[in-house]
Design a protein around this motif. Structure first.
Motif, PDB file in Angstrom:
ATOM      1  N   LYS A  89      -2.657   6.082  -5.788  1.00 53.19           N
ATOM      2  CA  LYS A  89      -1.652   5.208  -5.194  1.00 53.19           C
ATOM      3  C   LYS A  89      -0.958   5.838  -3.990  1.00 53.19           C
ATOM      4  O   LYS A  89      -0.332   5.141  -3.194  1.00 53.19           O
TER       5      LYS A  89
ATOM      6  N   GLY B 158       3.991  -5.759  -6.835  1.00 52.45           N
ATOM      7  CA  GLY B 158       3.687  -4.781  -7.891  1.00 52.45           C
ATOM      8  C   GLY B 158       3.470  -3.391  -7.319  1.00 52.45           C
ATOM      9  O   GLY B 158       3.910  -2.385  -7.895  1.00 52.45           O
ATOM     10  N   ILE B 159       2.791  -3.327  -6.148  1.00 54.24           N
ATOM     11  CA  ILE B 159       2.578  -2.035  -5.484  1.00 54.24           C
ATOM     12  C   ILE B 159       3.921  -1.426  -5.098  1.00 54.24           C
ATOM     13  O   ILE B 159       4.192  -0.245  -5.343  1.00 54.24           O
ATOM     14  N   LYS B 160       4.797  -2.231  -4.495  1.00 58.39           N
ATOM     15  CA  LYS B 160       6.077  -1.709  -3.995  1.00 58.39           C
ATOM     16  C   LYS B 160       6.951  -1.181  -5.132  1.00 58.39           C
ATOM     17  O   LYS B 160       7.690  -0.204  -4.962  1.00 58.39           O
ATOM     18  N   LYS B 161       6.872  -1.815  -6.311  1.00 55.47           N
ATOM     19  CA  LYS B 161       7.683  -1.361  -7.445  1.00 55.47           C
ATOM     20  C   LYS B 161       7.314   0.058  -7.866  1.00 55.47           C
ATOM     21  O   LYS B 161       8.151   0.810  -8.373  1.00 55.47           O
ATOM     22  N   HIS B 162       6.035   0.432  -7.678  1.00 53.47           N
ATOM     23  CA  HIS B 162       5.585   1.768  -8.063  1.00 53.47           C
ATOM     24  C   HIS B 162       6.223   2.861  -7.209  1.00 53.47           C
ATOM     25  O   HIS B 162       6.167   4.037  -7.565  1.00 53.47           O
ATOM     26  N   PHE B 163       6.799   2.475  -6.055  1.00 51.04           N
ATOM     27  CA  PHE B 163       7.353   3.475  -5.133  1.00 51.04           C
ATOM     28  C   PHE B 163       8.883   3.428  -5.070  1.00 51.04           C
ATOM     29  O   PHE B 163       9.481   3.993  -4.157  1.00 51.04           O
ATOM     30  N   THR B 164       9.504   2.774  -6.058  1.00 46.66           N
ATOM     31  CA  THR B 164      10.972   2.643  -6.051  1.00 46.66           C
ATOM     32  C   THR B 164      11.649   4.006  -5.993  1.00 46.66           C
ATOM     33  O   THR B 164      12.611   4.215  -5.243  1.00 46.66           O
TER      34      THR B 164
ATOM     35  N   ASN C 233      -3.595   3.020  -8.649  1.00 41.50           N
ATOM     36  CA  ASN C 233      -3.141   3.870  -9.748  1.00 41.50           C
ATOM     37  C   ASN C 233      -4.288   4.313 -10.646  1.00 41.50           C
ATOM     38  O   ASN C 233      -4.134   4.527 -11.842  1.00 41.50           O
TER      39      ASN C 233
END
Length: 671
Positions: free
Chosen positions: A100, A16-22, A84
């Motif tokens: 974040k 979930g964390i990694k998706k925020h940095f796509t 976040n």
């Protein structure tokens, strides 16, 4: 010091964390930008970025050191467990990514360690990119503290290691940081940002200061117009205190203006008790110091009005640059079949219309290719001189959605521009006609008195249009080309020698002696300007003007001399560039009646419709011309006969003017 050690888990999964940095994957350096922003957000006045490389030139470590408030180990859970979500929300002075940004490091490397000092506490926090939701923290002794941080009372140093992505070059990094943090650095000069010890500059910008008084309160407003957009920062109107801290900000209404980026910063003692959340429904005797107050609303209107003025000035500059670009690329119609003055007026008229069109809608020519631009400009040029020119305002109004008032303003702008162009053309023509008349007087009556180098040289430099309208803009600043050309001239055999065959006396002239002629000198002018062909490609237009002394009658010897000069130029290594074109113009009072070569060359060149052309190389890179003062004056009269008759110029009587007065008049620039 205690031995506190804690660990925690963010309230979101690793994936979930990694998706925020796509969206950040293409810009891994954004992770360093976020750490810098966190440093400034913690109250730091100094943030230092150090980038270390190993012996193989690979990244070894990046550290971001700040002298901010640091992190209290007791509050680690608040900082690192909540993703976040942060105390920054609602605070207009802060720039980081709201809770974040600290985890963006995984885009660049595997490990991040926070060394921090806060009050009497010193600690270290560690996160591994394989388990982004987990962190561990422990108190450390001063000896274990990161060395540079030991010098500060409080602060943080984040160290990144084990990289899997490279960084851009240092110059690119500095430019990115200038763009991203420029608004913050200009807002508070005490803040410093360095990369490997070199301070990051404030990006190129224009500063406009305004002071206004509203209901007795003094406001100082700084407007910053950024040449390039500052990072992802939009155009805001800021309220700041005397320490440069942002108290409030509003989006400017100029965010959608192409290439226009404006920030405003308002300061005043009136803001000392400013509360952006205060309600205007608070019925007290104390005036409201809030966004709902009368003063603040008047301030916003004043800022908008000032911003509009700055935008209009920007537009005028932008349009001038765009018109120059179009002209340099050869987009405007050339009007080769028209007389020079009429063609000049047509071009200026079209340019004025296009300027007004840009001012009405700056996006109208955005992303348009060369051919459509040329077609559009040609159509505008035709319509403006047709009996349908009034309809163009209706068409433009419908396309741009202009109201009646805007259409009237637009129409007046065009008509005023056209009138100015007509008046300026008439003035130029009148001045040129007068100059020709004065020069005729000199050539007939005063040439023995004034045709010395200082006199005639000054006249020629101020009136280069005499040799043709394309020479109107010959400047006098190209000293190097003048010197080189003059030096090459010395290699032309006998160019300064006079013999009896060069002199011709007539019934109207006194007998001329060779010694008297030798005391006079030839005149020489060489200039190099940038020109453009029909495809918009640039080249150097090199013009060389050889003016023979007044008693000389031009003959085949002089024609051979300029041919030799052309050959020497063609063989000179410094002039061998394909993008250099040469025109050599030989000028004298008359052509010898006995000469055959010049008369023959002039007759042969008639078919090319280039007055005075006597030779040209195969590719037209070098051309030679012969002109007499008589033909120069005649060409002017013929080219401008119609306009001259219409103008009915009132000539001053020059019969009583001395040669000194005539020379002084002519040496003044004619336009």
């Amino acid at each position: 010091m205690g031995n506190m050690a804690i660990s925690g888990t963010a309230d979101i999964t690793h994936e979930g964390i990694k998706k925020h940095f796509t969206k950040w994957k293409k810009y891994p350096f954004q992770s360093v930008i976020e750490l810098i922003a966190n440093g400034f957000d913690s109250g730091a006045t100094s943030v230092d970025v150090t980038i270390e490389h190993n012996e193989m030139h690979g990244l070894a470590a990046i550290s971001v050191l700040d002298n901010g408030s640091g992190i209290d180990i007791k509050e680690c859970d608040q900082h690192f467990s909540r993703f976040n979500e942060s105390s920054k929300q609602g605070d207009d002075d802060l720039q980081g990514a709201h809770g974040k940004g600290r985890l963006a490091f995984h885009l660049l490397c595997s490990n991040a360690t926070w060394y921090t000092k806060c009050h009497d506490s010193e600690s270290k926090i560690f996160i591994d990119s394989l388990t982004l939701r987990n962190f561990s923290a422990k108190e450390i002794s001063p000896k274990e503290q990161h060395a540079p941080l030991s010098l500060f009372k409080s602060g943080t140093c984040v160290v990144l290691t084990n990289f899997h992505t490279n960084l851009p070059e240092l110059d690119v990094i500095r430019k990115n940081l200038e763009s991203y943090f420029g608004w913050r650095l200009i807002l508070n000069p005490e803040r410093k940002l360095t990369v490997n010890g070199v301070e990051v500059d404030i990006p190129e910008s224009d500063l406009i200061k305004k002071n206004i008084c509203i209901n007795g309160a003094e406001f100082k407003i700084d407007f910053i117009r950024w040449i390039d957009k500052p990072g992802d920062e939009k155009s805001y109107n800021y309220v700041v205190n005397h320490d440069g801290r942002v108290l409030h900000r509003d989006l400017s209404s100029f965010n959608k203006k192409p290439n226009f980026h404006l920030s405003s910063y308002s300061r005043s003692d009136w803001f000392d008790n400013f509360d952006k959340s205060s309600s205007s429904l608070n019925f007290t005797d104390t005036p409201q110091v809030s966004p709902d107050s009368t003063e603040f609303k008047k301030l916003k209107k004043a800022i908008h009005d000032f911003s509009s003025d700055i935008y209009e000035e920007f537009l005028r500059e932008f349009v001038e640059e765009k018109i120059e670009e179009y002209e340099a690329r050869g987009y405007f119609p050339e009007h080769k079949s028209l007389k020079a003055e009429e063609a000049a007026w047509r071009r200026e008229n079209t340019k004025s219309f296009v300027k007004s069109l840009y001012l009405a809608d700056p996006t109208i020519f955005n992303n348009i290719k060369e051919k459509p631009v040329k077609i559009l400009l040609a159509l505008i040029d035709k319509i403006l001189v047709s009996n349908e020119n009034d309809t163009i305002f209706e068409i433009i109004g419908e396309i741009l959605n202009l109201d009646e008032n805007q259409i009237n303003i637009f129409s007046r702008q065009i008509k005023n521009s056209s009138l100015k162009n007509i008046v300026s053309t008439i003035e130029v023509l009148q001045k040129r006609e007068l100059a020709v008349h004065k020069l005729r007087e000199i050539m007939v009556k005063h040439y023995r008195e004034v045709l010395e180098t200082p006199d005639l040289q000054g006249i020629i430099e101020s009136n280069t249009w005499l040799f043709g309208n394309k020479y109107t803009m010959l400047g006098a600043e190209e000293d190097d080309f003048q010197k080189i050309s003059l030096n090459l001239r010395k290699h032309v055999k006998g160019i300064d020698l006079i013999d009896e065959g060069d002199l011709e006396s007539t019934d109207l002239e006194e007998e001329l002696d060779i010694d008297g002629v030798r005391r006079q000198v030839d005149l020489f002018l060489a200039r190099k300007n940038i020109g453009f062909n029909s495809r918009g490609e640039s080249y150097y237009q090199c013009t060389i003007i050889e003016i023979k002394r007044p008693a000389i009658a031009l003959n085949e010897k002089h024609l051979k001399q300029i041919r030799d000069y052309a050959r020497i130029i063609s063989e000179h290594s410094g002039f061998s560039m394909e993008k250099m074109r040469f025109e050599i113009i030989l000028v004298g009072r008359k052509i010898s009646e006995k000469d055959f070569d010049i008369h023959s060359a002039l007759e042969t060149a008639v078919a090319k419709n280039e007055p005075g052309l006597v030779f040209s190389t195969k590719n037209d890179r070098i051309k030679g011309y012969v002109k007499t003062w008589g033909t120069i004056f005649a060409e002017f009269d013929l080219a401008n006969h119609y306009l001259l008759n219409k103008l009915q110029t009132k000539r001053d009587s020059l019969e009583e003017k001395s040669s000194k007065q005539l020379v002084d008049d002519l040496q003044k620039p004619s336009e």
